[in-house]
Enzyme design. Structure first.
Site, PDB file in Angstrom:
ATOM      1  N   ARG A  27       0.826  -1.228   0.000  1.00 12.73           N
ATOM      2  CA  ARG A  27       0.000   0.000   0.000  1.00 12.73           C
ATOM      3  C   ARG A  27       0.852   1.267   0.000  1.00 12.73           C
ATOM      4  O   ARG A  27       0.470   2.283   0.587  1.00 12.73           O
ATOM      5  CB  ARG A  27      -0.953   0.057   1.209  1.00 12.73           C
ATOM      6  CG  ARG A  27      -2.046  -0.968   1.196  1.00 12.73           C
ATOM      7  CD  ARG A  27      -3.287  -0.433   0.483  1.00 12.73           C
ATOM      8  NE  ARG A  27      -4.234  -1.515   0.264  1.00 12.73           N
ATOM      9  CZ  ARG A  27      -5.329  -1.704   0.997  1.00 12.73           C
ATOM     10  NH1 ARG A  27      -5.633  -0.877   1.949  1.00 12.73           N
ATOM     11  NH2 ARG A  27      -6.117  -2.716   0.735  1.00 12.73           N
ATOM     12  N   ARG A  31      -3.381   6.497   1.215  1.00 17.71           N
ATOM     13  CA  ARG A  31      -3.915   7.681   1.886  1.00 17.71           C
ATOM     14  C   ARG A  31      -2.964   8.364   2.861  1.00 17.71           C
ATOM     15  O   ARG A  31      -3.204   9.491   3.270  1.00 17.71           O
ATOM     16  CB  ARG A  31      -5.218   7.328   2.608  1.00 17.71           C
ATOM     17  CG  ARG A  31      -6.378   7.159   1.665  1.00 17.71           C
ATOM     18  CD  ARG A  31      -7.514   6.432   2.323  1.00 17.71           C
ATOM     19  NE  ARG A  31      -7.125   5.064   2.626  1.00 17.71           N
ATOM     20  CZ  ARG A  31      -7.951   4.156   3.153  1.00 17.71           C
ATOM     21  NH1 ARG A  31      -9.173   4.488   3.464  1.00 17.71           N
ATOM     22  NH2 ARG A  31      -7.531   2.926   3.378  1.00 17.71           N
ATOM     23  N   ARG A  40      -6.580  11.571  -5.653  1.00 16.62           N
ATOM     24  CA  ARG A  40      -7.823  10.837  -5.409  1.00 16.62           C
ATOM     25  C   ARG A  40      -9.021  11.793  -5.449  1.00 16.62           C
ATOM     26  O   ARG A  40     -10.069  11.490  -6.032  1.00 16.62           O
ATOM     27  CB  ARG A  40      -7.677  10.126  -4.066  1.00 16.62           C
ATOM     28  CG  ARG A  40      -8.886   9.698  -3.331  1.00 16.62           C
ATOM     29  CD  ARG A  40      -9.437   8.372  -3.774  1.00 16.62           C
ATOM     30  NE  ARG A  40     -10.860   8.394  -3.498  1.00 16.62           N
ATOM     31  CZ  ARG A  40     -11.412   7.976  -2.376  1.00 16.62           C
ATOM     32  NH1 ARG A  40     -10.674   7.400  -1.460  1.00 16.62           N
ATOM     33  NH2 ARG A  40     -12.711   8.075  -2.180  1.00 16.62           N
ATOM     34  N   ASP A  77      -6.774  -2.624  -7.447  1.00 17.37           N
ATOM     35  CA  ASP A  77      -7.294  -3.336  -6.282  1.00 17.37           C
ATOM     36  C   ASP A  77      -7.522  -4.783  -6.640  1.00 17.37           C
ATOM     37  O   ASP A  77      -7.715  -5.108  -7.812  1.00 17.37           O
ATOM     38  CB  ASP A  77      -8.596  -2.695  -5.788  1.00 17.37           C
ATOM     39  CG  ASP A  77      -8.887  -3.118  -4.361  1.00 17.37           C
ATOM     40  OD1 ASP A  77      -8.293  -2.548  -3.455  1.00 17.37           O
ATOM     41  OD2 ASP A  77      -9.674  -4.066  -4.174  1.00 17.37           O
ATOM     42  N   TYR A 154     -14.785 -12.397  -0.533  1.00 16.46           N
ATOM     43  CA  TYR A 154     -15.498 -11.145  -0.819  1.00 16.46           C
ATOM     44  C   TYR A 154     -16.722 -11.395  -1.708  1.00 16.46           C
ATOM     45  O   TYR A 154     -17.767 -10.775  -1.547  1.00 16.46           O
ATOM     46  CB  TYR A 154     -14.562 -10.137  -1.499  1.00 16.46           C
ATOM     47  CG  TYR A 154     -13.584  -9.502  -0.530  1.00 16.46           C
ATOM     48  CD1 TYR A 154     -13.988  -8.471   0.312  1.00 16.46           C
ATOM     49  CD2 TYR A 154     -12.264  -9.935  -0.448  1.00 16.46           C
ATOM     50  CE1 TYR A 154     -13.102  -7.891   1.205  1.00 16.46           C
ATOM     51  CE2 TYR A 154     -11.371  -9.359   0.445  1.00 16.46           C
ATOM     52  CZ  TYR A 154     -11.800  -8.334   1.273  1.00 16.46           C
ATOM     53  OH  TYR A 154     -10.930  -7.773   2.159  1.00 16.46           O
TER      54      TYR A 154
HETATM   55  O1  CP3 Z   1       0.143  -1.645  -2.482  1.00 13.68           O
HETATM   56  C1  CP3 Z   1      -0.204  -0.750  -3.278  1.00 13.68           C
HETATM   57  O2  CP3 Z   1       0.174   0.444  -3.159  1.00 13.68           O
HETATM   58  C2  CP3 Z   1      -1.011  -1.136  -4.492  1.00 13.68           C
HETATM   59  C3  CP3 Z   1      -2.416  -0.931  -4.430  1.00 13.68           C
HETATM   60  C4  CP3 Z   1      -3.338  -1.873  -3.660  1.00 13.68           C
HETATM   61  C5  CP3 Z   1      -4.570  -1.429  -3.135  1.00 13.68           C
HETATM   62  N1  CP3 Z   1      -5.255  -2.510  -2.654  1.00 13.68           N
HETATM   63  C6  CP3 Z   1      -5.041  -0.032  -3.156  1.00 13.68           C
HETATM   64  C7  CP3 Z   1      -6.145   0.375  -2.276  1.00 13.68           C
HETATM   65  C8  CP3 Z   1      -3.251  -3.248  -3.405  1.00 13.68           C
HETATM   66  C9  CP3 Z   1      -2.123  -4.221  -3.699  1.00 13.68           C
HETATM   67  C10 CP3 Z   1      -4.483  -3.643  -2.783  1.00 13.68           C
HETATM   68  C11 CP3 Z   1      -4.801  -5.030  -2.408  1.00 13.68           C
HETATM   69  C12 CP3 Z   1      -6.009  -5.321  -1.635  1.00 13.68           C
HETATM   70  N2  CP3 Z   1      -7.252  -4.737  -1.742  1.00 13.68           N
HETATM   71  C13 CP3 Z   1      -6.123  -6.363  -0.696  1.00 13.68           C
HETATM   72  C14 CP3 Z   1      -5.030  -7.341  -0.353  1.00 13.68           C
HETATM   73  C15 CP3 Z   1      -3.994  -6.778   0.535  1.00 13.68           C
HETATM   74  C16 CP3 Z   1      -4.466  -6.554   1.937  1.00 13.68           C
HETATM   75  O3  CP3 Z   1      -4.548  -5.378   2.319  1.00 13.68           O
HETATM   76  O4  CP3 Z   1      -4.675  -7.533   2.644  1.00 13.68           O
HETATM   77  C17 CP3 Z   1      -7.424  -6.353  -0.184  1.00 13.68           C
HETATM   78  C18 CP3 Z   1      -7.993  -7.275   0.863  1.00 13.68           C
HETATM   79  C19 CP3 Z   1      -8.138  -5.332  -0.873  1.00 13.68           C
HETATM   80  C20 CP3 Z   1      -9.579  -4.976  -0.745  1.00 13.68           C
HETATM   81  C21 CP3 Z   1      -9.770  -3.588  -0.308  1.00 13.68           C
HETATM   82  N3  CP3 Z   1      -9.496  -2.477  -1.072  1.00 13.68           N
HETATM   83  C22 CP3 Z   1     -10.235  -3.135   0.943  1.00 13.68           C
HETATM   84  C23 CP3 Z   1     -10.628  -4.041   2.085  1.00 13.68           C
HETATM   85  C24 CP3 Z   1     -10.236  -1.731   0.892  1.00 13.68           C
HETATM   86  C25 CP3 Z   1     -10.729  -0.763   1.934  1.00 13.68           C
HETATM   87  C26 CP3 Z   1      -9.707  -0.724   3.015  1.00 13.68           C
HETATM   88  C27 CP3 Z   1      -9.494   0.636   3.569  1.00 13.68           C
HETATM   89  O5  CP3 Z   1      -8.389   0.799   4.137  1.00 13.68           O
HETATM   90  O6  CP3 Z   1     -10.365   1.515   3.460  1.00 13.68           O
HETATM   91  C28 CP3 Z   1      -9.727  -1.333  -0.359  1.00 13.68           C
HETATM   92  C29 CP3 Z   1      -9.516   0.057  -0.829  1.00 13.68           C
HETATM   93  C30 CP3 Z   1      -8.133   0.448  -1.238  1.00 13.68           C
HETATM   94  N4  CP3 Z   1      -7.323  -0.304  -2.046  1.00 13.68           N
HETATM   95  C31 CP3 Z   1      -7.460   1.670  -0.928  1.00 13.68           C
HETATM   96  C32 CP3 Z   1      -6.224   1.632  -1.591  1.00 13.68           C
HETATM   97  C33 CP3 Z   1      -5.169   2.713  -1.645  1.00 13.68           C
HETATM   98  C34 CP3 Z   1      -8.035   2.822  -0.119  1.00 13.68           C
HETATM   99  C35 CP3 Z   1      -8.995   3.512  -1.024  1.00 13.68           C
HETATM  100  C36 CP3 Z   1      -9.167   4.990  -0.819  1.00 13.68           C
HETATM  101  O7  CP3 Z   1      -8.416   5.781  -1.451  1.00 13.68           O
HETATM  102  O8  CP3 Z   1     -10.104   5.340  -0.095  1.00 13.68           O
END
Ligand code: CP3
Length: 354
Positions: A27, A31, A40, A77, A154
């Site tokens: 990540r 944010r 964003r 994602d 999911y």
């Molecule tokens: O690592 C990186 O920088 C690459 C981008 C990336 C994102 N999601 C961006 C993201 C990667 C590799 C993921 C993987 C992901 N997404 C996983 C597996 C890794 C882990 O964390 O276990 C999972 C389970 C998801 C599903 C997902 N996407 C969730 C549960 C959420 C909400 C979580 C939260 O913190 O709000 C997301 C959203 C998400 N994916 C964000 C980002 C930067 C936040 C979105 C925003 O800008 O509001």
């Protein structure tokens, strides 16, 4: 394609000699960076950002402008794949992901089609190509996907879950149905990752966020077996180089040796397993990626440095370590603390590679 200037990450994943331990952060584009929040806001929703290749490229490069990271990861994602299967993904502000049409019945599973990545996921492929071009060989680009089991959680739950009531209910009552869903999902993940590789991803990572919620026998049958199927189907060479694949089961420390049996190149390790123990479990078969507790970044830069030293010492000498956090960086971390971690890894790791 432009030759790779810094290939330290690729060499470390393949257990080849390096001068220092390479580092990136799960990540890393997110944010905690004010510049991410600005892009964003410009894009609209999170999915609008994912679907805009130029803006996805912009946020992918943001952490690299701040810190001397050794790899970039595609901004996207894991839930793009079920979205492309027609489940209707949306993110409710502050609530995480949801699906309009969860997969619960036999008819739901039968209805699901394996998406063509160049069509239904063309925006991801376009982002890979744009990012690869913008990187101009600075560092390698990591592509990624969710694991079949994690995507299925999911898809069946319809979003994030506390108890996994629906997906584990299906696992115990209708294992045949869950296997049918996992088989389709594994085919979708394989095609998706191979398309990313064809467009320029130089390594891939499979995120199995929820494998660690399973009992050991269920883990092997419903998560590991399908990651193995994906690994077996991946393109492993492109542009004259090996394209390594890293598997990461969160909370999967006790199964690392089974994970190494899949034929992957590297394993992600969260902070609940000591890297010395992990290394004993897997021997010299795979590299290890991890595993600083992301919460260590709430501490002072001096303490972060000590914790980095401790993680480097737990892996010890020799090749095969990629430094990372044990899970994604949290949104309220001070970016300067992330910078302190990266600098400490580069500086303190050199003695381990002489
Ligand atoms: O690592 C990186 O920088 C690459 C981008 C990336 C994102 N999601 C961006 C993201 C990667 C590799 C993921 C993987 C992901 N997404 C996983 C597996 C890794 C882990 O964390 O276990 C999972 C389970 C998801 C599903 C997902 N996407 C969730 C549960 C959420 C909400 C979580 C939260 O913190 O709000 C997301 C959203 C998400 N994916 C964000 C980002 C930067 C936040 C979105 C925003 O800008 O509001």
């Amino acid at each position: 394609m432009t030759p790779l200037i810094n290939d330290t990450f690729l060499r470390a994943v393949l257990r080849e000699p390096v001068d220092y331990t390479p580092v990136w952060m799960m990540r890393q584009a997110g944010r905690y960076l004010p510049e991410y929040r600005a892009t964003r806001a410009k894009a609209g929703s999170f999915m609008d950002l994912c679907k805009n290749p130029e803006l996805a490229c912009e946020v992918t490069l943001q952490p690299l402008e701040r810190f001397p990271l050794d790899a970039a990861i595609l901004f996207s994602d894991i839930l793009t794949v079920p979205d492309a299967m027609g489940l209707g993904l949306y993110f409710a502000e502050g609530e995480g992901p949801h699906f309009e049409r969860p997969v619960r019945t036999q008819a739901d599973v039968e209805r699901i089609a394996v998406p063509d990545p160049e069509l239904e996921l063309g925006y991801v492929m376009e982002a890979v190509a744009v990012i690869r071009n913008a990187l101009a060989g600075r560092v390698p680009l990591i592509g990624f996907s969710g694991s079949p089991w994690t995507l299925a959680t999911y898809m069946v739950e319809g979003g994030g879950a506390k108890n996994f009531s629906h997906v584990k209910g299906m696992m115990f009552d209708r294992p045949d149905l869950l296997h049918a869903l996992l088989a389709k999902t594994a085919d979708a993940v394989t095609a998706y990752l191979n398309a990313q590789i064809a467009r320029g991803a130089q390594a891939t990572m499979i995120f199995d966020t929820w494998g660690g919620a399973l009992a050991p026998a269920n883990y092997r049958e419903f998560s590991l077996a399908y990651m193995q199927r994906v690994v077996a189907g991946l393109t492993r060479e492109a542009e004259g180089r090996t394209v390594p694949v890293i598997l990461f089961t969160k909370n999967g420390g006790q199964w690392l040796h089974h994970m190494a049996d899949t034929g992957c190149d590297g394993l992600g390790v969260d902070w609940t397993t000591d890297l010395a123990d992990a290394r004993r479990l897997v021997g010299d078969r795979v590299s290890l990626q991890g595993n600083l507790d992301p919460c260590a970044l709430y501490a002072s830069p001096e303490r972060i440095r000590e914790e980095v030293a401790r993680v480097l010492a737990s892996y010890g000498k020799g090749p095969g370590h990629v430094f990372n956090l044990g899970h994604g960086i949290t949104p309220d971390v001070n970016p300067e603390h992330a910078g302190a971690m990266v600098a400490a890894v580069h500086e303190l790791s050199r003695p381990y590679h002489v």
